[in-house]
Design an enzyme around this catalytic site. Sequence first.
Site, short mmCIF file in Angstrom:
data_model
loop_
_atom_site.label_atom_id
_atom_site.label_comp_id
_atom_site.label_asym_id
_atom_site.label_seq_id
_atom_site.Cartn_x
_atom_site.Cartn_y
_atom_site.Cartn_z
N PRO A 266 1.07 -1.22 -0.02
CA PRO A 266 -0.08 -0.09 0.07
C PRO A 266 0.98 1.38 -0.02
CG PRO A 266 0.21 -0.75 2.39
CD PRO A 266 1.03 -1.95 1.32
N TYR A 308 -0.82 14.19 -12.89
CA TYR A 308 -0.22 12.98 -13.11
C TYR A 308 -1.03 11.70 -12.42
CZ TYR A 308 3.88 15.55 -13.73
OH TYR A 308 5.08 16.72 -14.34
N CYS A 334 3.45 31.23 -14.31
CA CYS A 334 3.06 32.07 -15.41
C CYS A 334 2.21 31.11 -16.31
CB CYS A 334 4.21 32.82 -16.17
SG CYS A 334 4.95 33.89 -14.85
C1 PLP Z 1 2.78 2.83 -6.98
C2 PLP Z 1 3.31 1.32 -6.62
C3 PLP Z 1 2.70 0.82 -5.41
C4 PLP Z 1 1.62 2.10 -4.44
O1 PLP Z 1 0.43 1.63 -5.03
P1 PLP Z 1 -0.71 2.37 -4.26
O2 PLP Z 1 -1.91 2.41 -5.34
O3 PLP Z 1 -0.42 3.99 -4.05
O4 PLP Z 1 -0.96 1.80 -2.87
C5 PLP Z 1 2.86 -0.44 -4.96
N1 PLP Z 1 3.70 -1.13 -5.74
C6 PLP Z 1 4.33 -0.65 -6.75
C7 PLP Z 1 5.10 -1.80 -7.47
C8 PLP Z 1 3.95 0.71 -7.10
O5 PLP Z 1 4.55 0.87 -8.25
#
Ligand code: PLP
Length: 397
Positions: A266, A308, A334
Amino acid sequence: MLMPRQVRRSRFIDPFHPTEIRRLVKEFGSPLLIVDCERVRVQLRKLRKALPGVDLHYALKPLPHPAVVRTVTEEGAFLDLATTGEVQLAQRLGVDPKRCIHTHPIKRDQDIRNALEYGVRVFVADNPDEIRKFVPYAERAELLLRVSFRSPGAVCDLSRKFGCDPENAVALARLAAELGIQVRGLSFHVGSQAPDAVKHVEAIEACANLLATARKEKLGVCDTLDIGGGFPIDYMKTAPDIGRFCAPIRSALAKLPKRVRVIAEPGRFIAGPAAIGVASVMGRAQREGHWWYYLDDGLYGSYSGQLYDHARYPVEPLKDSPERLPSVLAGPTCDSIDVIAENLMLPELKAGDLIVGRAMGAYTWASASEFNFFPKATVVAVNQTPGDTGSITPFPL
Ligand SMILES: *Cc1c(COP(=O)(O)O)cnc(C)c1O
């Protein structure tokens, strides 16, 4: 540049309370990202309760801040590192490398070496070239093979860029076995801010079959399943309660053989709700019947997640008034795309008034730039030690 300092207070602080927000801005300036480590702990505990028996590896990417990393490791969580910079941060903080996995599917040899020298043992790979990179390190490294499960419903579909087709996973495990590289198990990431757990369940069930096949063929220990991240939080739209969201995941995991260790990665769920962004009005103008307020933070700064990460943060002025006028909140640069929110009804604001953005811990400050030389928000981490809830440390530490 703000120098490190520690301010100690004896009473409990809710750093999201208006009085505290004003005080912190007075002390540390604006724009600020206020990180509440107590809320980090609360999120971690909620997810633990929703996923009992699952080891949680905090993914640093959404908010790679030392105070957050320290807080989650002190709470007993593990780490998910993806880059040499993240490895160095964990190393600098003295985190036991056995508690870390490296999850970037594509790495340079030097990235692998940096992680190995620190002591990380588990890596992710999703294709033959990447598996071959581990031949020189077969004694010291083991792999999770990342499988792709497309998730067009997720706000950020992370299975487009990474992961092998499920049909190819066993062949990859076979290659690793031939090369003498230990396959620890499988991993997936169905995409961030998932609308429901349907994809997680589908992926768990598919991976359970793949793990069983690979074990039958004696292609490695295959005793780990990494179910990734994706756990959703409230933004402008509320997300399902995490206990309810995870219920079908719990049922799917209950069917796995007992020897399978399940881990998750997470990021957003831990960091997102734990921070607010605070910006100040720099100036204002009336244009075509709307008040335009120009803030010292915007789309090139903490609000970069609106581009993003496709997030929309709930924004509101700190002061309230019953009389509201059509308003626009714009960033400081700007560039004309640098507009945070339009068609808002806000009290009349003036220079110096504060605007608060909620749920701004994840993919905000982390992806901010200093375009036009507007500095990134100062990060202030509050409630860093559970017993000492008032300690405050601004970044950098
Ligand atoms: C970005 C990422 C996460 C975190 O994902 P969330 O959706 O923010 O919980 C976990 N593992 C990998 C490999 C990621 O690239």
